[in-house]
Design a protein around this motif. Structure first.
Motif, mmCIF file in Angstrom:
data_model
loop_
_atom_site.group_PDB
_atom_site.id
_atom_site.type_symbol
_atom_site.label_atom_id
_atom_site.label_comp_id
_atom_site.label_asym_id
_atom_site.label_seq_id
_atom_site.Cartn_x
_atom_site.Cartn_y
_atom_site.Cartn_z
ATOM 1 N N ILE A 28 7.693 5.742 7.007
ATOM 2 C CA ILE A 28 8.350 6.990 6.640
ATOM 3 C C ILE A 28 7.413 8.196 6.684
ATOM 4 C CG2 ILE A 28 10.077 5.793 5.245
ATOM 5 C CD1 ILE A 28 8.563 6.690 2.754
ATOM 6 N N GLY A 29 6.125 7.970 6.844
ATOM 7 C CA GLY A 29 5.198 9.079 6.932
ATOM 8 C C GLY A 29 4.981 9.761 5.596
ATOM 9 N N TYR A 30 4.510 11.010 5.665
ATOM 10 C CA TYR A 30 4.153 11.733 4.451
ATOM 11 C C TYR A 30 5.025 12.960 4.203
ATOM 12 C CZ TYR A 30 0.056 8.790 4.866
ATOM 13 O OH TYR A 30 -0.775 7.706 4.970
ATOM 14 N N THR A 31 5.616 13.507 5.213
ATOM 15 C CA THR A 31 6.459 14.684 5.049
ATOM 16 C C THR A 31 7.879 14.340 5.479
ATOM 17 O OG1 THR A 31 4.584 16.148 5.509
ATOM 18 C CG2 THR A 31 6.792 17.105 5.647
ATOM 19 N N ALA A 49 21.203 14.734 -5.417
ATOM 20 C CA ALA A 49 19.805 15.040 -5.720
ATOM 21 C C ALA A 49 18.977 14.749 -4.482
ATOM 22 C CB ALA A 49 19.305 14.216 -6.895
ATOM 23 N N GLY A 50 17.870 15.473 -4.341
ATOM 24 C CA GLY A 50 17.026 15.253 -3.177
ATOM 25 C C GLY A 50 15.607 15.711 -3.412
ATOM 26 N N ILE A 51 14.724 15.252 -2.544
ATOM 27 C CA ILE A 51 13.334 15.672 -2.602
ATOM 28 C C ILE A 51 12.839 16.003 -1.208
ATOM 29 C CG2 ILE A 51 12.796 14.292 -4.640
ATOM 30 C CD1 ILE A 51 11.452 12.283 -2.760
ATOM 31 N N TYR A 52 11.893 16.931 -1.139
ATOM 32 C CA TYR A 52 11.194 17.237 0.092
ATOM 33 C C TYR A 52 9.721 17.096 -0.211
ATOM 34 C CZ TYR A 52 9.012 20.059 3.726
ATOM 35 O OH TYR A 52 8.203 20.506 4.744
ATOM 36 N N THR A 53 9.084 16.149 0.413
ATOM 37 C CA THR A 53 7.702 15.860 0.055
ATOM 38 C C THR A 53 6.726 16.899 0.597
ATOM 39 O OG1 THR A 53 7.414 14.463 2.010
ATOM 40 C CG2 THR A 53 8.168 13.382 -0.006
ATOM 41 N N GLY A 54 7.165 17.687 1.588
ATOM 42 C CA GLY A 54 6.264 18.681 2.161
ATOM 43 C C GLY A 54 5.840 19.737 1.162
ATOM 44 N N GLY A 101 10.327 14.980 8.310
ATOM 45 C CA GLY A 101 10.150 16.419 8.318
ATOM 46 C C GLY A 101 11.226 17.133 7.530
ATOM 47 N N GLY A 102 11.779 18.179 8.108
ATOM 48 C CA GLY A 102 12.790 18.962 7.438
ATOM 49 C C GLY A 102 12.167 20.090 6.628
ATOM 50 N N ARG A 103 13.008 20.733 5.819
ATOM 51 C CA ARG A 103 12.569 21.840 4.968
ATOM 52 C C ARG A 103 13.166 21.674 3.581
ATOM 53 N NH1 ARG A 103 9.730 22.198 8.676
ATOM 54 N NH2 ARG A 103 9.311 23.991 10.036
ATOM 55 N N GLY A 104 12.483 22.212 2.597
ATOM 56 C CA GLY A 104 12.935 22.062 1.223
ATOM 57 C C GLY A 104 14.292 22.674 0.962
ATOM 58 N N TYR A 105 14.597 23.774 1.654
ATOM 59 C CA TYR A 105 15.845 24.487 1.350
ATOM 60 C C TYR A 105 17.072 23.769 1.891
ATOM 61 C CZ TYR A 105 15.435 26.190 6.172
ATOM 62 O OH TYR A 105 15.318 26.280 7.526
ATOM 63 N N GLU A 106 16.892 22.758 2.700
ATOM 64 C CA GLU A 106 18.040 22.081 3.314
ATOM 65 C C GLU A 106 18.275 20.672 2.798
ATOM 66 O OE1 GLU A 106 17.288 22.118 7.513
ATOM 67 O OE2 GLU A 106 15.407 21.001 7.328
ATOM 68 N N ILE A 107 17.575 20.260 1.772
ATOM 69 C CA ILE A 107 17.673 18.864 1.345
ATOM 70 C C ILE A 107 19.030 18.515 0.759
ATOM 71 C CG2 ILE A 107 15.216 18.452 1.031
ATOM 72 C CD1 ILE A 107 15.516 19.057 -1.908
ATOM 73 N N SER A 108 19.818 19.490 0.376
ATOM 74 C CA SER A 108 21.132 19.199 -0.192
ATOM 75 C C SER A 108 22.213 19.026 0.872
ATOM 76 C CB SER A 108 21.555 20.313 -1.146
ATOM 77 O OG SER A 108 21.703 21.539 -0.447
ATOM 78 N N SER A 109 21.855 19.272 2.132
ATOM 79 C CA SER A 109 22.847 19.220 3.210
ATOM 80 C C SER A 109 22.855 17.860 3.886
ATOM 81 C CB SER A 109 22.543 20.287 4.244
ATOM 82 O OG SER A 109 23.387 20.142 5.382
ATOM 83 N N ALA A 110 24.007 17.197 3.877
ATOM 84 C CA ALA A 110 24.119 15.886 4.510
ATOM 85 C C ALA A 110 23.844 15.966 6.008
ATOM 86 C CB ALA A 110 25.505 15.296 4.263
ATOM 87 N N ALA A 111 24.091 17.124 6.612
ATOM 88 C CA ALA A 111 23.987 17.258 8.062
ATOM 89 C C ALA A 111 22.578 17.065 8.596
ATOM 90 C CB ALA A 111 24.517 18.625 8.484
ATOM 91 N N ILE A 112 21.556 17.253 7.754
ATOM 92 C CA ILE A 112 20.184 17.176 8.276
ATOM 93 C C ILE A 112 19.662 15.747 8.342
ATOM 94 C CG2 ILE A 112 19.700 19.445 7.281
ATOM 95 C CD1 ILE A 112 17.665 17.798 5.407
#
Length: 126
Positions: A28-31, A49-54, A101-112
């Motif tokens: 899964i990597g780090y980010t 609920a969600g988390i973004y490790t970056g 990857g991804g971004r913190g502001y999008e963690i609530s979106s199922a689409a990502i």
């Protein structure tokens, strides 16, 4: 490739608690973004609920703030959702999701998310 396996669902009375677990198999990597979603028949999948490790970002739906806590054990590649003070409206199929990857502001979106678990049912009776 990542495979997600959820567990911990069940039936409880209102006011009770459950802890959901999601084990990620693969590298899964780090980010990454990782989250919990829920869905009831006839409705869209809802971010719980969600988390973004970056950036260490976390997200909670307003309906669960103060009752649910998301956490992870990096050594075990496991994501948890501690659910306290459960209500009948929390009844749903709960899914774990992952994306690199991804971004913190999008963690609530199922689409990502492009990796999903099979789901675990949570039923809360009044």
């Amino acid at each position: 490739q990542v495979q997600l396996v959820e567990s911990g669902g069940g039936s409880v009375q209102a006011g009770g608690s459950l802890r959901l677990s999601c084990v990620a198999f693969g590298h899964i990597g780090y980010t990454y973004c990782m989250g919990w979603f829920r869905q009831v028949p006839g409705k869209e999948r809802e971010g719980v609920a969600g988390i973004y490790t970056g950036g260490g970002t976390t997200y909670y739906a307003d309906s669960v703030k103060g009752r649910f806590t998301i956490s992870q054990d990096n050594a075990k590649n496991t994501l948890y959702l501690q659910m306290n003070s459960l209500k009948p409206e929390d009844t749903a199929m709960y899914y774990c999701a992952f994306r690199y990857g991804g971004r913190g502001y999008e963690i609530s979106s199922a689409a990502i998310y492009n990796y999903w678990g099979q789901g675990t049912q949570v039923t809360v009776s009044s």
